[in-house]
Scaffold this motif. Structure first.
Motif, PDB file in Angstrom:
ATOM      1  N   LEU A  14       0.874  -1.160   0.000  1.00 30.90           N
ATOM      2  CA  LEU A  14       0.000   0.000   0.000  1.00 30.90           C
ATOM      3  C   LEU A  14       0.913   1.212   0.000  1.00 30.90           C
ATOM      4  N   LYS A  38      -5.141   9.940  10.837  1.00 31.91           N
ATOM      5  CA  LYS A  38      -5.563   8.545  10.695  1.00 31.91           C
ATOM      6  C   LYS A  38      -4.336   7.654  10.637  1.00 31.91           C
ATOM      7  N   ASN A  39      -4.414   6.540  11.298  1.00 28.48           N
ATOM      8  CA  ASN A  39      -3.326   5.575  11.324  1.00 28.48           C
ATOM      9  C   ASN A  39      -3.332   4.785  10.012  1.00 28.48           C
ATOM     10  N   PRO A  40      -2.330   4.975   9.142  1.00 29.50           N
ATOM     11  CA  PRO A  40      -2.335   4.265   7.863  1.00 29.50           C
ATOM     12  C   PRO A  40      -2.170   2.755   8.015  1.00 29.50           C
ATOM     13  N   LEU A  42      -3.880   1.015  10.066  1.00 28.51           N
ATOM     14  CA  LEU A  42      -5.261   0.517  10.157  1.00 28.51           C
ATOM     15  C   LEU A  42      -5.860   0.383   8.760  1.00 28.51           C
ATOM     16  N   GLN A  43      -5.554   1.346   7.882  1.00 26.97           N
ATOM     17  CA  GLN A  43      -6.031   1.260   6.503  1.00 26.97           C
ATOM     18  C   GLN A  43      -5.417   0.042   5.810  1.00 26.97           C
ATOM     19  N   LEU A  44      -4.142  -0.206   6.063  1.00 28.41           N
ATOM     20  CA  LEU A  44      -3.476  -1.372   5.493  1.00 28.41           C
ATOM     21  C   LEU A  44      -4.146  -2.659   5.970  1.00 28.41           C
ATOM     22  N   GLN A  45      -4.426  -2.726   7.278  1.00 30.82           N
ATOM     23  CA  GLN A  45      -5.093  -3.909   7.831  1.00 30.82           C
ATOM     24  C   GLN A  45      -6.484  -4.090   7.230  1.00 30.82           C
ATOM     25  N   ARG A  46      -7.206  -2.980   7.063  1.00 30.95           N
ATOM     26  CA  ARG A  46      -8.549  -3.041   6.472  1.00 30.95           C
ATOM     27  C   ARG A  46      -8.464  -3.519   5.028  1.00 30.95           C
ATOM     28  N   SER A  47      -7.530  -2.977   4.271  1.00 29.40           N
ATOM     29  CA  SER A  47      -7.355  -3.376   2.869  1.00 29.40           C
ATOM     30  C   SER A  47      -6.980  -4.849   2.774  1.00 29.40           C
TER      31      SER A  47
END
Length: 162
Positions: A14, A38-40, A42-47
């Motif tokens: 990502l 925002k903690n990126p 967390l976005q990586l984990q969501r993706s």
């Protein structure tokens, strides 16, 4: 490296184009000014979760290795743990060499998966948007109460008088 090999290597990453100084305090990320962002990760984990769900739906259990990659040379992250799956701009060449060293033969099942994913690709993400030109649109201010266009005289108010 062909397209399918590239696909299976890039599916793991990502990318972020972020400039500036940031720091990590526990699970929270902050700009150097102290403002929380925002903690990126967390976005990586969501993706990663959503990709895993999609792959399961497509009938495969492919392992996903994800990395958060900051590509801008002026990005700095203070207090980052070395255990975090993060690659900084200065580490990109080493990271690319590591990916390239993992030679693996693309199997037929991986080709089928790539074809299924390609079939899911949406070329027109908004098919419900009506076709119009700027000159066809009626210009003006719309009343928040009744959703009709306001006259020149009424435009000094937020809504029509009751």
């Amino acid at each position: 490296m062909n397209i399918k090999e590239s696909f299976f290597k890039l599916i793991r990453c990502l990318f972020f184009q972020v400039v500036g100084d940031y720091y990590v305090n526990g699970e929270k990320w902050h700009a150097i000014s102290g403002i929380e962002i925002k903690n990126p990760l967390l976005q990586l984990q969501r993706s990663e979760f959503l990709l895993r769900q999609l792959l399961r739906k497509l009938g495969t259990n492919t392992t996903i290795e994800s990395s958060l990659i900051f590509i801008h040379s002026e990005f700095i992250l203070y207090n980052a743990s070395p255990q975090l799956p993060i690659v900084f701009s200065g580490q990109l060449n080493r990271f690319k060499k590591k990916l390239d060293s993992k030679t693996s033969k693309i199997e037929r099942r991986q080709e089928i998966l790539a074809e299924k994913l390609n079939d899911l690709h949406i070329t027109d993400p908004s098919p419900r948007v009506p076709n119009y030109s700027y000159h066809q649109l009626k210009k003006g201010v719309i009343c928040v109460a009744c959703e009709t266009f306001m006259s020149e005289k009424e435009r000094t108010r937020v809504s029509h008088p009751k």
